[in-house]
Design an enzyme around this catalytic site. Structure first.
Site, PDB file in Angstrom:
ATOM      1  N   ASP A   1       0.353   4.779   1.523  1.00  0.00           N
ATOM      2  CA  ASP A   1      -0.424   5.722   2.309  1.00  0.00           C
ATOM      3  C   ASP A   1       0.136   7.122   2.117  1.00  0.00           C
ATOM      4  O   ASP A   1       1.355   7.313   1.982  1.00  0.00           O
ATOM      5  CB  ASP A   1      -0.401   5.355   3.790  1.00  0.00           C
ATOM      6  CG  ASP A   1      -1.135   4.048   4.069  1.00  0.00           C
ATOM      7  OD1 ASP A   1      -1.987   3.653   3.240  1.00  0.00           O
ATOM      8  OD2 ASP A   1      -0.864   3.421   5.108  1.00  0.00           O
TER       9      ASP A   1
ATOM     10  N   ASP B   1       4.166   4.966  15.460  1.00  0.00           N
ATOM     11  CA  ASP B   1       4.521   3.964  16.461  1.00  0.00           C
ATOM     12  C   ASP B   1       6.022   3.719  16.590  1.00  0.00           C
ATOM     13  O   ASP B   1       6.587   3.798  17.682  1.00  0.00           O
ATOM     14  CB  ASP B   1       3.765   2.653  16.195  1.00  0.00           C
ATOM     15  CG  ASP B   1       3.835   2.197  14.744  1.00  0.00           C
ATOM     16  OD1 ASP B   1       4.643   2.761  13.972  1.00  0.00           O
ATOM     17  OD2 ASP B   1       3.086   1.271  14.377  1.00  0.00           O
TER      18      ASP B   1
ATOM     19  N   ASP C   1       0.840  -1.190   0.000  1.00  0.00           N
ATOM     20  CA  ASP C   1       0.000   0.000   0.000  1.00  0.00           C
ATOM     21  C   ASP C   1       0.877   1.242   0.000  1.00  0.00           C
ATOM     22  O   ASP C   1       2.019   1.214   0.482  1.00  0.00           O
ATOM     23  CB  ASP C   1      -0.905   0.043   1.242  1.00  0.00           C
ATOM     24  CG  ASP C   1      -1.797  -1.183   1.350  1.00  0.00           C
ATOM     25  OD1 ASP C   1      -2.703  -1.321   0.496  1.00  0.00           O
ATOM     26  OD2 ASP C   1      -1.580  -1.985   2.264  1.00  0.00           O
TER      27      ASP C   1
END
Length: 366
Positions: A70, A134, A68
């Site tokens: 993003d 994170d 993906d």
């Protein structure tokens, strides 16, 4: 190497980030999905900033192919929606935009503030947004037009060192979002990054926090593992971190009770990875079959099963119900679990009928 500056509380210049130029890293514009580039160009033409962020940048740096791309921007969801007719705003509290190009979906989020910690939903700046990420290897921003990486937290350094380092302090990172523990073991497994003792210790102490996570979020994470092509490495890491009992409690219990079951279960995960790498677009049911195969073998002595239609039909429904319980808390689509169960039964020499013929004859509660 360039330096990105901002200002401190007193208005004085302050170093914020290191900017790696194209001569200092391996990512090139042609490696970015063309439709992702279209999204970024349109946002920039409208006067907004926009970057590829997170996992795609990490994967390109370690030599993996991103699944993906993003995108993050300073445009609000409503402004993004107006720029792209092929889009929709999703989320009730954490609102972001999905932009559609045929079967492809690009997730476009707005920079978030840290005013409410790392899970709040107030819009903010790029300087704040990075502090919500994170781990450092996921906190990199790539400018595909200039081919530059913006690194606020030493993520490029940690990727080179193969080291998993949190951005958010250990006393908050998992309390604010327990799913980050699953991501930690996934990143360690897929990038061969070393997990520091302090981080691993914190994960083992915090595993019970996953009990509060909704089945839908756990299903999402499990499906990512199944589709990753690295399920063996990730599950092995999760078992070592004492997390798999929260992801797949039935399988974890059987592995704890039986070394033979564990050996076969892990072997079939390796087969799943080989299959996924060869047929990444295969339907989920084909992949779930690898996950349930060893469990189905424990249900009965299949060599003694009668081949009568009535017996096979009843056996199918009981097997499906048991498999449904086995994969909890994962909640895959019924049609995909049906497909997986039928595939395993066929491999065992039991020819089950199509679920359409039996759907009105559910004799076992699910």
């Amino acid at each position: 190497m360039l330096i990105r500056y901002g200002t401190d509380r007193n208005g004085r210049p302050e170093k914020k980030a290191v900017v790696y130029t194209r001569e200092e890293h391996s990512i090139r514009q042609e490696q970015i999905d063309r439709d992702a580039l279209t999204v970024i160009r349109r946002l920039r033409d409208a006067g907004f900033s926009a970057y590829v962020v997170g996992g795609a940048v990490r994967d390109l740096l370690v030599g993996n192919v991103p699944k993906d791309f993003d995108i993050v921007t300073d445009a609000t969801p409503s402004r993004i929606k107006r720029l792209f007719r092929n889009s929709r705003i999703i989320g009730r509290r954490f609102r972001l935009v999905h932009v559609f190009f045929g079967p492809k979906i690009f997730e476009v989020s707005t920079f978030r503030s840290i005013a409410e910690g790392s899970t709040g939903n107030n819009f903010g700046t790029m300087d704040e947004d990075v502090l919500r990420r994170d781990f450092t290897m996921n906190a990199l921003y790539f400018d595909p037009m200039q081919e530059q990486i913006i690194d606020y937290v030493g993520g490029v350094r940690d990727i080179k060192k193969r080291q998993l380092a949190p951005v958010i302090s250990l006393d908050r990172i998992f309390e604010e979002d327990p799913v980050r523990m699953l991501r930690a073991v996934k990143y360690a497994a897929t990038t061969e990054a070393r997990m520091p003792h302090s981080l691993r210790h914190k994960i083992k102490k915090s595993g019970n926090l996953l009990r509060s996570v909704s089945p839908s979020r756990l299903t999402e994470e499990l499906l990512k593992i199944i589709n990753s092509g690295h399920s063996y490495d990730i599950v092995r890491e999760a078992v070592g971190a004492e997390l798999y009992e929260y992801l797949q409690p039935a399988a974890a219990a059987l592995m704890l009770d039986s070394r033979a079951f564990e050996t076969q279960y892990m072997r079939h995960l390796q087969e799943l990875d080989a299959f996924s790498r060869g047929e990444s677009d295969a339907r989920l049911g084909k992949k779930l079959a690898f996950l349930i195969k060893d469990f189905v073998l424990t249900l009965t002595d299949w060599s003694t099963v009668s081949s009568s239609p009535a017996t096979v039909g009843e056996l199918y429904h009981r097997t499906w119900a048991e498999c449904r319980r086995f994969v909890l808390p994962m909640n895959p689509q019924r049609t995909e679990l049906d497909y997986a169960v039928r595939s395993v039964l066929t491999e065992l020499g039991v020819q089950s009928h199509s679920t359409r013929r039996h759907r009105s004859r559910r004799t076992v509660p699910v």
